[in-house]
Design a protein around this motif. Sequence first.
Motif, PDB file in Angstrom:
ATOM      1  N   UNK A 154    -122.784  39.833  13.785  1.00 56.10           N
ATOM      2  CA  UNK A 154    -123.606  40.631  12.858  1.00 56.10           C
ATOM      3  C   UNK A 154    -124.579  39.737  12.091  1.00 56.10           C
ATOM      4  N   UNK A 155    -124.091  38.581  11.599  1.00 49.56           N
ATOM      5  CA  UNK A 155    -124.938  37.728  10.768  1.00 49.56           C
ATOM      6  C   UNK A 155    -125.881  36.831  11.584  1.00 49.56           C
ATOM      7  N   UNK A 156    -125.800  36.945  12.906  1.00 52.21           N
ATOM      8  CA  UNK A 156    -126.794  36.253  13.743  1.00 52.21           C
ATOM      9  C   UNK A 156    -128.017  37.153  13.964  1.00 52.21           C
ATOM     10  N   UNK A 157    -127.915  38.414  13.524  1.00 50.46           N
ATOM     11  CA  UNK A 157    -129.014  39.371  13.700  1.00 50.46           C
ATOM     12  C   UNK A 157    -130.005  39.251  12.543  1.00 50.46           C
ATOM     13  N   UNK A 158    -131.265  39.644  12.773  1.00 54.33           N
ATOM     14  CA  UNK A 158    -132.261  39.570  11.687  1.00 54.33           C
ATOM     15  C   UNK A 158    -132.127  40.757  10.726  1.00 54.33           C
ATOM     16  N   UNK A 187    -124.984  48.320  17.837  1.00 52.34           N
ATOM     17  CA  UNK A 187    -124.020  49.333  17.392  1.00 52.34           C
ATOM     18  C   UNK A 187    -122.889  49.474  18.408  1.00 52.34           C
ATOM     19  N   UNK A 188    -123.245  49.401  19.694  1.00 54.45           N
ATOM     20  CA  UNK A 188    -122.243  49.483  20.765  1.00 54.45           C
ATOM     21  C   UNK A 188    -121.296  48.279  20.711  1.00 54.45           C
ATOM     22  N   UNK A 189    -121.838  47.099  20.429  1.00 56.84           N
ATOM     23  CA  UNK A 189    -121.026  45.880  20.329  1.00 56.84           C
ATOM     24  C   UNK A 189    -120.032  45.985  19.183  1.00 56.84           C
ATOM     25  N   UNK A 190    -120.490  46.493  18.046  1.00 61.86           N
ATOM     26  CA  UNK A 190    -119.608  46.676  16.873  1.00 61.86           C
ATOM     27  C   UNK A 190    -118.537  47.708  17.187  1.00 61.86           C
ATOM     28  N   UNK A 191    -118.928  48.764  17.912  1.00 64.77           N
ATOM     29  CA  UNK A 191    -117.973  49.821  18.278  1.00 64.77           C
ATOM     30  C   UNK A 191    -116.868  49.271  19.182  1.00 64.77           C
ATOM     31  N   UNK A 192    -117.219  48.378  20.103  1.00 62.72           N
ATOM     32  CA  UNK A 192    -116.224  47.757  20.995  1.00 62.72           C
ATOM     33  C   UNK A 192    -115.225  46.944  20.181  1.00 62.72           C
ATOM     34  N   UNK A 193    -115.730  46.150  19.221  1.00 57.65           N
ATOM     35  CA  UNK A 193    -114.857  45.334  18.367  1.00 57.65           C
ATOM     36  C   UNK A 193    -113.940  46.222  17.524  1.00 57.65           C
ATOM     37  N   UNK A 239     -99.318  55.236   8.903  1.00 57.09           N
ATOM     38  CA  UNK A 239    -100.212  55.131  10.071  1.00 57.09           C
ATOM     39  C   UNK A 239    -101.321  56.179   9.973  1.00 57.09           C
ATOM     40  N   UNK A 240    -100.970  57.409   9.606  1.00 58.19           N
ATOM     41  CA  UNK A 240    -101.958  58.490   9.500  1.00 58.19           C
ATOM     42  C   UNK A 240    -103.019  58.155   8.458  1.00 58.19           C
ATOM     43  N   UNK A 241    -102.577  57.640   7.296  1.00 59.26           N
ATOM     44  CA  UNK A 241    -103.522  57.280   6.231  1.00 59.26           C
ATOM     45  C   UNK A 241    -104.442  56.147   6.668  1.00 59.26           C
ATOM     46  N   UNK A 242    -103.838  55.075   7.169  1.00 55.00           N
ATOM     47  CA  UNK A 242    -104.595  53.870   7.529  1.00 55.00           C
ATOM     48  C   UNK A 242    -105.578  54.141   8.660  1.00 55.00           C
ATOM     49  N   UNK A 243    -105.078  54.720   9.743  1.00 54.51           N
ATOM     50  CA  UNK A 243    -105.926  54.905  10.920  1.00 54.51           C
ATOM     51  C   UNK A 243    -106.924  56.035  10.734  1.00 54.51           C
ATOM     52  N   UNK A 244    -106.548  57.031   9.951  1.00 50.53           N
ATOM     53  CA  UNK A 244    -107.472  58.134   9.684  1.00 50.53           C
ATOM     54  C   UNK A 244    -108.733  57.639   8.989  1.00 50.53           C
ATOM     55  N   UNK A 245    -108.542  56.842   7.924  1.00 47.21           N
ATOM     56  CA  UNK A 245    -109.685  56.301   7.169  1.00 47.21           C
ATOM     57  C   UNK A 245    -110.489  55.304   8.005  1.00 47.21           C
ATOM     58  N   UNK A 246    -109.792  54.385   8.675  1.00 48.60           N
ATOM     59  CA  UNK A 246    -110.488  53.347   9.458  1.00 48.60           C
ATOM     60  C   UNK A 246    -111.293  53.954  10.605  1.00 48.60           C
ATOM     61  N   UNK A 247    -110.700  54.916  11.308  1.00 44.12           N
ATOM     62  CA  UNK A 247    -111.395  55.556  12.426  1.00 44.12           C
ATOM     63  C   UNK A 247    -112.629  56.308  11.927  1.00 44.12           C
ATOM     64  N   UNK A 248    -112.499  56.969  10.764  1.00 44.07           N
ATOM     65  CA  UNK A 248    -113.611  57.733  10.210  1.00 44.07           C
ATOM     66  C   UNK A 248    -114.791  56.828   9.855  1.00 44.07           C
ATOM     67  N   UNK A 249    -114.505  55.627   9.357  1.00 43.99           N
ATOM     68  CA  UNK A 249    -115.573  54.719   8.922  1.00 43.99           C
ATOM     69  C   UNK A 249    -116.137  53.900  10.074  1.00 43.99           C
ATOM     70  N   UNK A 250    -115.264  53.342  10.930  1.00 47.46           N
ATOM     71  CA  UNK A 250    -115.703  52.337  11.898  1.00 47.46           C
ATOM     72  C   UNK A 250    -115.940  52.876  13.310  1.00 47.46           C
ATOM     73  N   UNK A 251    -115.388  54.043  13.637  1.00 49.69           N
ATOM     74  CA  UNK A 251    -115.544  54.557  15.008  1.00 49.69           C
ATOM     75  C   UNK A 251    -116.531  55.723  15.067  1.00 49.69           C
ATOM     76  N   UNK A 252    -117.559  55.644  14.222  1.00 48.89           N
ATOM     77  CA  UNK A 252    -118.615  56.662  14.229  1.00 48.89           C
ATOM     78  C   UNK A 252    -119.960  56.000  14.489  1.00 48.89           C
ATOM     79  N   UNK A 253    -120.901  56.727  15.108  1.00 44.36           N
ATOM     80  CA  UNK A 253    -122.257  56.175  15.258  1.00 44.36           C
ATOM     81  C   UNK A 253    -122.942  56.051  13.897  1.00 44.36           C
ATOM     82  N   UNK A 254    -123.842  55.093  13.762  1.00 47.89           N
ATOM     83  CA  UNK A 254    -124.488  54.835  12.463  1.00 47.89           C
ATOM     84  C   UNK A 254    -125.293  56.035  11.966  1.00 47.89           C
ATOM     85  N   UNK A 255    -125.760  56.877  12.884  1.00 50.14           N
ATOM     86  CA  UNK A 255    -126.553  58.042  12.480  1.00 50.14           C
ATOM     87  C   UNK A 255    -125.750  59.030  11.644  1.00 50.14           C
ATOM     88  N   UNK A 256    -124.420  59.002  11.791  1.00 47.58           N
ATOM     89  CA  UNK A 256    -123.582  59.952  11.043  1.00 47.58           C
ATOM     90  C   UNK A 256    -123.016  59.356   9.754  1.00 47.58           C
TER      91      UNK A 256
END
Length: 305
Positions: A154-158, A187-193, A239-256
Motif C-alpha cells: 500500500x505504501x509503495x503506491x503514490x 483493490x484486488x490485491x488488498x482483497x486477496x490479502x 467469532x460472529x462479532x469479530x468476523x462480522x465486523x472484519x468482513x464488513x470493513x475489509x471484504x467490500x469493494x471501495x465503492x461501497x
Amino acid sequence: MEFVFLAYPSCPELRALSFLGVSMAYAFIITGNVLIVVSIQREARLHVPMYYFLGSLSGVEICYTAVVVPHILANTLQSEKTITLLGCATQMVFFIGLGSADCFILAVMAYDRYVAICHPLQYPLIMTLTVCVRLVVASVVTGLFLSLQLVAFIFSLPFCQAPGIQHFFCDVPPIMSLVCANSHFHELSVLVAATLAIAVPFFLIATSYAFIVTAVLKMRSAAGRRRAFSTCSSHLTVVSLQYGCCAFVYLRPSSSHHPRQDQLISLVYTLGTPLLNPLIYTLRNSEMKGAIGKVLARNCGSLRG
C-alpha cells in the motif's frame, strides 16, 4: 509527508465526552483481559489447551488495542491530529497483524474444540503444550507477515489526494482512498490479502464446527450434547462479532465504503469486541468465573493485610 485525521470532533464538549467514553472502555478492556491472563496462569486446573488459547487471545487483544487506543485518546485532546508516513505504516502493520493473529487464534480454538469433542481419547496426545505454543506463535507470525506484505504494498503506491484521513487511525480503507494509481488492480490485491487473513481462518472454523455438530448430534446423552454445545457457544459468539465486523470493513469493494459508517464499525472491532470477549468467556464459564473470583479475593486480602 504527514497525514491528518479528520474524523475527530471539533466541539470541546464532544471531545471531552469522547475522551471519557474511550478511556472507560479501554480501562475495562485492559482490566478484563489482564484478569483472564492472570487467572489462567495462577489457577492450576486451567492449565489446559482451551484456556491456554483463551489466555493467548486476551494477550493479543491487549496488544491490539494498545496499538491504536492510546493514539486515539491523545488525538482527541490535541489540536493537531497528525501522523507521519512511517508512523502510519507502523501503526497499520501492528494493527492489521495483531487483528489477523486474533482471527487465526480463533481458528486454532475451533480446531481445539473439534479435537476435544470428535477425538477425545487422542486429545491429550494431539494437543500437547508444544503444539499449543507452536500454533499460537504461528498465528502471530503469520498475521504480522501478511500485514507487513500488505502495508509495504500500500505504501509503495503514490498518494495524490490531500493527506486527510477520514478516520480515527490508520486503516486500510481510508488509506486506499488516498491512492491515485490504478485502483481496480490494487483493490484486488488488498482483497486477496484480506481473504487470506479473514476468509481462510473462517473457513477452518466453519469446517471444524461442521464436524463438531455432526459428532454432537450422534451423542445419545442429552446432557452430553448440552455440555458440548455450551463449551462452543462462547467461542461462536466471539467469532460472529469479530468476523462480522472484519468482513464488513475489509471484504467490500471501495465503492461501497462510507467514511461515517466505517468509523462506527471500526470502533466496534477496536473497542467493542475486545471489551465483550472477557465478558462472553467469563459469564458463561463457571471455571473462569471461579478463577477470577479467587484472584480478586487474593488481591483484596493482600491489600487489607
